[in-house]
Design an enzyme around this catalytic site. Structure first.
Site, mmCIF file in Angstrom:
data_model
loop_
_atom_site.group_PDB
_atom_site.id
_atom_site.type_symbol
_atom_site.label_atom_id
_atom_site.label_comp_id
_atom_site.label_asym_id
_atom_site.label_seq_id
_atom_site.Cartn_x
_atom_site.Cartn_y
_atom_site.Cartn_z
ATOM 1 N N THR A 119 0.812 -1.210 0.000
ATOM 2 C CA THR A 119 0.000 0.000 0.000
ATOM 3 C C THR A 119 0.849 1.265 0.000
ATOM 4 O O THR A 119 1.970 1.269 0.556
ATOM 5 C CB THR A 119 -0.903 0.004 1.258
ATOM 6 O OG1 THR A 119 -1.493 1.303 1.406
ATOM 7 C CG2 THR A 119 -0.109 -0.286 2.514
ATOM 8 N N TYR A 143 -1.689 0.253 10.119
ATOM 9 C CA TYR A 143 -1.991 -0.432 8.849
ATOM 10 C C TYR A 143 -0.768 -0.396 7.928
ATOM 11 O O TYR A 143 -0.298 -1.435 7.451
ATOM 12 C CB TYR A 143 -3.210 0.237 8.177
ATOM 13 C CG TYR A 143 -3.421 -0.243 6.767
ATOM 14 C CD1 TYR A 143 -3.835 -1.549 6.511
ATOM 15 C CD2 TYR A 143 -3.182 0.607 5.678
ATOM 16 C CE1 TYR A 143 -4.003 -1.997 5.213
ATOM 17 C CE2 TYR A 143 -3.361 0.164 4.386
ATOM 18 C CZ TYR A 143 -3.771 -1.138 4.146
ATOM 19 O OH TYR A 143 -3.923 -1.576 2.855
#
Ligand code: UDP
Length: 336
Positions: A119, A143
């Protein structure tokens, strides 16, 4: 092509189910494992084998052997940034620890290729845009860190074992399969285009605009939205490269290299739907950077891939078509 199957973890989820379609359409054989916590078994194309199982399950090496798996595409994991802030251990369990177990299973079973869904959150707040792969990785939430830790594990494992890998650092994934075979079905989604098409189909009465005072052209956040089917095809192209060049691994930004503001996205939704969806101007959401846009020169020159759906209205159109189809599904099926 590949002397065995591709295992897709999280193949019943949003991006994973599109990767399954892209792999099958390209002629690969696929086995999906998914624990169905956020995914839906009906999202898995019938041409793929399906095993309901978590990636950290001790039976995974058995599944790899039974299906003759020669490559893993790993999508399973938790993806909600604010939740990662309030429950970091969930992210280090579901993303980092579960993936450690999966990589160990891959090494034990002698699987030679691994593709990981990483990501742009690994970059944190970028020093400059567009962001290139060599820019610093300083995640600002658990995250992003849980994904960066997985990238690090893969680097070290590939140096020690006969396995190569590709990490694709996704920017903002949106849209749905243009043939209407899959889309984003997640309950309680938080992503802008999904929320906007939910508003267009009457599931919400307005869209919140989080922050109007960013240093961007209209004050709202700018993101690089990539069509999920282009992203899925990038995974197939990356897999072909891993097969062709066994000694090489890659970390690649997956984006189009251009950004749209929240207002521009909502303008597109208004255009496509021929509606005026109410915008509620609100304060910034915690941890949102002003602008995230990929420098995508590396992916364009490394893998045999070119974007086919770089068109914001088209992305919104496909997302909307899926949202309408979802609204017509039986509620019991939708909510399962
Ligand atoms: N955003 C917004 N309203 C929403 C959801 C998102 O204004 O209901 C904004 C968000 O602040 C960011 C952009 O839209 O600038 C994209 O956010 P999203 O949650 O889709 O993805 P992220 O970039 O956070 O991964």
């Amino acid at each position: 092509m590949l002397d065995g199957k591709v295992m897709v973890t999280g193949g019943a989820g949003y991006i994973g189910s599109h990767a399954v379609l892209a792999l099958l359409d390209a002629g690969f054989e696929v086995v999906v494992i998914d624990n169905l916590v956020t995914g839906f078994d009906w999202a898995v194309d019938g041409r793929a084998a399906f095993v309901e199982m978590a990636v950290e399950d001790p039976r995974v090496p058995g599944v790899l052997a039974e299906h003759g798996v020669r490559a893993i595409m790993h999508f399973a994991g938790s993806v909600v940034v604010p939740e990662s802030v309030s429950d970091p251990l969930k992210y280090y369990r579901n993303n980092t620890a579960a993936t450690r177990s999966l990589i160990e299973s891959a090494v034990t079973a002698g699987v030679p290729h691994f593709i990981f869904s990483s990501t742009a959150a690994t970059y944190g707040t970028p020093e400059r845009v567009p962001i290139s792969e060599s820019d610093p990785t300083r995640p600002i939430n658990p995250y992003g860190m849980s994904k960066l830790m997985t990238e690090t594990m893969l680097r070290d494992v590939a140096a020690a074992h006969p396995i190569n890998y590709a990490c694709l650092r996704y920017f903002n994934v949106a849209g749905a399969d243009p043939q209407g075979r899959s889309g984003q079905s997640t309950v309680g989604a938080t992503h802008l285009i999904k929320i906007a098409v939910e508003a267009a189909t009457g599931k919400r009465d307005a869209v919140s605009v989080f922050g109007t005072d960013f240093e961007t052209r209209d004050g709202t956040g700018v993101r690089d939205y990539i069509h999920v089917s282009d992203l899925a095809e990038a995974h197939v192209a990356a897999l072909k490269l891993l097969i062709a060049q066994p000694g090489e691994s890659h970390i690649l930004n997956a984006g189009y290299g251009r950004g749209f503001s929240v207002m521009e996205v909502l303008d597109a939704v208004d255009r496509v739907t021929n509606m005026t969806i109410e915008r509620r101007l609100e304060g910034r959401r915690a941890g949102d950077p002003a602008e995230l846009v990929a420098d995508n020169s590396a992916i364009l020159k490394t893998i045999d891939w070119a974007p086919k759906r770089d068109d914001l209205d088209g992305i919104v159109k496909d997302a909307l078509a899926w949202e309408r189809a979802l609204a017509e599904r039986a509620p019991a099926e939708r909510g399962r």
